[in-house]
Design an enzyme around this catalytic site. Structure first.
Site, PDB file in Angstrom:
ATOM      1  N   ASN A  23       1.025  -1.321  -0.197  1.00 20.32           N
ATOM      2  CA  ASN A  23      -0.117  -0.125  -0.021  1.00 20.32           C
ATOM      3  C   ASN A  23       0.884   1.146   0.102  1.00 20.32           C
ATOM      4  OD1 ASN A  23      -2.318  -1.628  -0.324  1.00 20.32           O
ATOM      5  ND2 ASN A  23      -2.701  -1.434   2.088  1.00 20.32           N
ATOM      6  N   ARG A  92      -7.269  -1.510  -6.759  1.00 18.96           N
ATOM      7  CA  ARG A  92      -7.598  -0.306  -6.101  1.00 18.96           C
ATOM      8  C   ARG A  92      -7.013   0.985  -6.273  1.00 18.96           C
ATOM      9  NH1 ARG A  92     -12.705   0.067  -4.744  1.00 18.96           N
ATOM     10  NH2 ARG A  92     -13.058   2.055  -3.349  1.00 18.96           N
ATOM     11  N   CYS A 116     -10.077  -5.671  -3.303  1.00 15.74           N
ATOM     12  CA  CYS A 116     -10.654  -6.964  -2.704  1.00 15.74           C
ATOM     13  C   CYS A 116     -12.163  -6.561  -2.553  1.00 15.74           C
ATOM     14  CB  CYS A 116     -10.075  -7.155  -1.257  1.00 15.74           C
ATOM     15  SG  CYS A 116      -8.460  -8.069  -1.611  1.00 15.74           S
ATOM     16  N   ARG A 121     -17.201   0.005  -0.597  1.00 18.96           N
ATOM     17  CA  ARG A 121     -16.073   0.733  -0.876  1.00 18.96           C
ATOM     18  C   ARG A 121     -16.577   1.836  -2.063  1.00 18.96           C
ATOM     19  NH1 ARG A 121     -10.830  -2.905  -1.502  1.00 18.96           N
ATOM     20  NH2 ARG A 121      -9.738  -1.168  -0.700  1.00 18.96           N
ATOM     21  N   ILE A 123     -16.689   5.655  -3.581  1.00 19.76           N
ATOM     22  CA  ILE A 123     -15.477   6.651  -3.945  1.00 19.76           C
ATOM     23  C   ILE A 123     -15.907   8.102  -3.577  1.00 19.76           C
ATOM     24  CG2 ILE A 123     -13.827   5.262  -4.907  1.00 19.76           C
ATOM     25  CD1 ILE A 123     -14.728   6.920  -7.282  1.00 19.76           C
ATOM     26  N   ASP A 124     -16.949   8.220  -3.082  1.00 19.99           N
ATOM     27  CA  ASP A 124     -17.568   9.601  -2.713  1.00 19.99           C
ATOM     28  C   ASP A 124     -16.584  10.633  -2.245  1.00 19.99           C
ATOM     29  OD1 ASP A 124     -18.151   7.837  -0.672  1.00 19.99           O
ATOM     30  OD2 ASP A 124     -19.369   9.336   0.284  1.00 19.99           O
ATOM     31  N   ASP A 302      -7.007  -4.608   8.226  1.00 22.61           N
ATOM     32  CA  ASP A 302      -6.417  -5.902   7.541  1.00 22.61           C
ATOM     33  C   ASP A 302      -5.821  -6.793   8.414  1.00 22.61           C
ATOM     34  OD1 ASP A 302      -6.665  -4.294   5.192  1.00 22.61           O
ATOM     35  OD2 ASP A 302      -4.688  -3.520   4.934  1.00 22.61           O
TER      36      ASP A 302
HETATM   37  N1  EPU Z   1     -15.150   5.057   2.194  1.00 22.37           N
HETATM   38  C1  EPU Z   1     -16.489   5.722   1.791  1.00 22.37           C
HETATM   39  N2  EPU Z   1     -16.168   6.693   0.827  1.00 22.37           N
HETATM   40  C2  EPU Z   1     -14.997   6.939   0.194  1.00 22.37           C
HETATM   41  C3  EPU Z   1     -13.990   6.164   0.781  1.00 22.37           C
HETATM   42  C4  EPU Z   1     -13.943   5.380   1.835  1.00 22.37           C
HETATM   43  O1  EPU Z   1     -17.391   5.620   2.338  1.00 22.37           O
HETATM   44  O2  EPU Z   1     -14.907   7.857  -0.748  1.00 22.37           O
HETATM   45  C5  EPU Z   1     -15.463   3.993   3.422  1.00 22.37           C
HETATM   46  C6  EPU Z   1     -15.229   2.716   2.776  1.00 22.37           C
HETATM   47  O3  EPU Z   1     -16.249   1.762   2.163  1.00 22.37           O
HETATM   48  C7  EPU Z   1     -14.629   2.133   4.224  1.00 22.37           C
HETATM   49  C8  EPU Z   1     -13.801   2.927   5.049  1.00 22.37           C
HETATM   50  O4  EPU Z   1     -14.435   4.321   4.263  1.00 22.37           O
HETATM   51  O5  EPU Z   1     -15.970   1.623   4.867  1.00 22.37           O
HETATM   52  C9  EPU Z   1     -12.438   3.116   5.150  1.00 22.37           C
HETATM   53  O6  EPU Z   1     -11.873   3.006   3.818  1.00 22.37           O
HETATM   54  P1  EPU Z   1     -10.656   3.415   3.211  1.00 22.37           P
HETATM   55  O7  EPU Z   1     -10.846   4.495   1.981  1.00 22.37           O
HETATM   56  O8  EPU Z   1      -9.785   3.948   4.252  1.00 22.37           O
HETATM   57  O9  EPU Z   1      -9.942   2.182   2.520  1.00 22.37           O
HETATM   58  P2  EPU Z   1      -9.179   2.104   1.123  1.00 22.37           P
HETATM   59  O10 EPU Z   1      -8.410   3.341   0.823  1.00 22.37           O
HETATM   60  O11 EPU Z   1     -10.106   1.581   0.205  1.00 22.37           O
HETATM   61  C10 EPU Z   1      -6.992   1.196   1.920  1.00 22.37           C
HETATM   62  C11 EPU Z   1      -6.151  -0.105   1.612  1.00 22.37           C
HETATM   63  C12 EPU Z   1      -6.797  -1.348   2.301  1.00 22.37           C
HETATM   64  C13 EPU Z   1      -7.064  -1.013   3.769  1.00 22.37           C
HETATM   65  C14 EPU Z   1      -8.008   0.236   3.997  1.00 22.37           C
HETATM   66  C15 EPU Z   1      -8.013   0.433   5.521  1.00 22.37           C
HETATM   67  C16 EPU Z   1      -5.083   0.245  -0.390  1.00 22.37           C
HETATM   68  C17 EPU Z   1      -4.878   0.306  -1.693  1.00 22.37           C
HETATM   69  N3  EPU Z   1      -5.791  -0.357   0.282  1.00 22.37           N
HETATM   70  O12 EPU Z   1      -8.320   0.836   1.357  1.00 22.37           O
HETATM   71  O13 EPU Z   1      -6.062  -2.491   2.171  1.00 22.37           O
HETATM   72  O14 EPU Z   1      -7.872  -2.344   4.087  1.00 22.37           O
HETATM   73  O15 EPU Z   1      -7.115   1.224   3.155  1.00 22.37           O
HETATM   74  O16 EPU Z   1      -6.732   0.440   6.072  1.00 22.37           O
HETATM   75  O17 EPU Z   1      -4.204   1.051   0.311  1.00 22.37           O
HETATM   76  C18 EPU Z   1      -5.724  -4.756   1.702  1.00 22.37           C
HETATM   77  O18 EPU Z   1      -4.273  -4.410   1.926  1.00 22.37           O
HETATM   78  O19 EPU Z   1      -5.820  -6.160   2.166  1.00 22.37           O
HETATM   79  C19 EPU Z   1      -6.560  -3.759   1.630  1.00 22.37           C
HETATM   80  C20 EPU Z   1      -7.734  -4.217   1.598  1.00 22.37           C
END
Ligand code: EPU
Length: 416
Positions: A23, A92, A116, A121, A123-124, A302
């Site tokens: 990440n 992602r 995953c 998830r 992206i708003d 994670d």
């Molecule tokens: N969320 C929203 N709106 C958004 C963005 C996120 O509602 O625009 C929600 C998500 O649905 C979730 C929460 O906010 O409920 C947190 O999500 P976050 O955006 O923090 O996660 P991410 O950026 O999509 C990254 C890692 C994930 C890790 C999470 C949490 C990367 C590529 N992915 O995901 O890694 O689980 O942060 O730490 O960096 C993994 O490595 O297995 C993995 C899934």
């Protein structure tokens, strides 16, 4: 379908070297397109998400060489293309290219990202930030179209949600402003590593707690060399493996990045020794303790399925609460199917530790679920199907297992 079977369970013993962080590698590879000279990135893990991202960079006409753990990027011929190839929809982190494309070309078309399937998830929060910067954002089916006629020079913004990815995306998007102040960010070690890299490129950027101040750039014209941090999730996977299955010395882990979960284990009397160059994890059955997932420095989502396996075999009762993603409790159903004693209600797993489980056949549903299932079969035997998901985030996993003395049979229909 790819699968792995463990028939004869063995004590695992030896040294494991932790690879570079997935990440951190992903946003750093994306922003290497902003460098004004060649970039050499070291400690890049050979995992499928990185290979896919490199394909995307090559599609944009960058010259990318990947040798051992080193990636050399020459972006001098980078050109604008719509990011609608399938690799963009399979990982992602492809959305970190939005800010990069806007910086370079003031426009971006990109297919919605994959990753995953651990929850909805949306992206708003990413879109909110780009709109606040002054961009027009529209959709054509599953393709996002972002462009602007005029972008102001100053940007002050408070994130609307607590999100790792949206924070990183907003930082990258803000690099083109003369002055940007970003608040309510989630700055995990991987985001801080990106900020360090951006500073080496010449961006004037300071981060403190959940705030970041960006004051333009004076780009570094020299060749850039940067070593990314090691992967804290991989480090914890092998620590838990040692606690379940033998005596493993973990090399190259950054102890500061895993302090909170590591202290939970030590306080619960798991046998962990911090040596000068290693963290040593020795087979032990500790006491149960409850966890609730949160952002850094607290308990990471994670690691939750990995800890779930350990806690299902601990002494006593505890609760695991998943607060970040909706679909990350599958491992408890798997453990129950093998003789565990766990009640899953809503986003909580109520665990009563048992000392034995039966060997079983499991199907993995996401990256960390695969790793948790592997821990189960290394301890009790069995099969894990749909293994290619593991390759998203663990470099040379089975090679490392061999070095620890594991006996397993891999069935590969396509190369992992
Ligand atoms: N969320 C929203 N709106 C958004 C963005 C996120 O509602 O625009 C929600 C998500 O649905 C979730 C929460 O906010 O409920 C947190 O999500 P976050 O955006 O923090 O996660 P991410 O950026 O999509 C990254 C890692 C994930 C890790 C999470 C949490 C990367 C590529 N992915 O995901 O890694 O689980 O942060 O730490 O960096 C993994 O490595 O297995 C993995 C899934």
């Amino acid at each position: 379908m790819n699968s792995v079977t463990v028939n004869k369970v063995k004590n695992l013993k030896g040294i494991v070297k932790i690879s570079g962080s997935k990440n951190a590698a992903i946003p750093i590879l994306c922003t290497s397109l902003l460098a004004s000279n060649r970039v050499i990135l070291k400690n890049i893990p050979r995992i499928s998400d990185v290979y896919k991202l490199i394909k995307i960079l090559r599609y944009l006409n960058c010259n990318v060489k990947f040798k051992y753990d080193k990636v050399i990027i020459d972006n001098s011929s980078v050109e604008y293309k719509p990011l609608t190839i399938k690799e963009c929809s399979e990982i992602r982190g492809s959305y970190y290219l939005i800010g990069v494309m806007l910086y370079l070309f003031n426009k971006c078309e990109i297919i919605l990202p994959g990753g995953c399937k651990i929850g909805k998830r949306p992206i708003d929060a990413h879109i909110d930030a780009y709109k606040a910067m002054g961009y027009n954002v529209s959709y054509e089916n599953d393709v996002l179209i972002i462009n602007a006629d005029n972008i102001p020079k100053v940007f002050n913004y408070k994130m609307t949600k607590s999100s790792v990815g949206a924070s990183i995306n907003t930082i990258i998007g803000s690099l083109r402003f003369n002055n940007a102040v970003l608040e309510n960010l989630v700055l995990e070690p991987e985001a801080l590593d990106l900020i360090e890299f951006l500073k080496v490129l010449g961006f004037k950027i300071d981060a403190l707690e959940n705030k970041c101040v960006i004051k333009g750039a004076s780009l570094n014209n020299n060749k850039i060399s940067y070593m990314i941090i090691s992967d804290r999730m991989e480090a914890m996977t092998f620590i838990i493996m040692g606690l379940l299955c033998g005596d493993i010395k973990i090399k190259n882990a950054n102890i500061n990045h895993i302090r909170y979960p590591l202290d939970l284990l030590i306080n619960a009397k798991y046998n962990i020794v911090k040596e000068k160059k290693y963290i040593r994890a020795i087979k032990s059955r500790g006491e149960a303790f409850s966890i609730k997932t949160n952002t850094y420095p607290f308990f990471p989502t994670d690691m939750q399925p990995l800890f779930g396996v350990l806690l299902a075999l601990s002494r006593g009762m505890c609760i695991v609460e998943e607060t970040i993603f909706e679909n990350r409790l599958q491992i408890y159903k798997d453990i129950n199917s093998s003789g565990g004693n766990i009640n899953v209600i809503g986003n909580k797993a109520y665990i009563t530790g048992v000392s034995e489980l039966n060997p079983n056949n499991y199907t993995s549903l996401d990256l960390r679920h695969s790793a948790a299932l592997l821990l189960l079969i290394l301890k009790f035997g069995g099969t894990v199907e749909n293994l290619s998901l593991l390759e998203r985030g663990y470099e040379d996993f089975f090679f490392k297992l061999k070095l620890l003395g594991a006996n397993f049979k891999l069935k590969l229909k396509k190369r992992l």
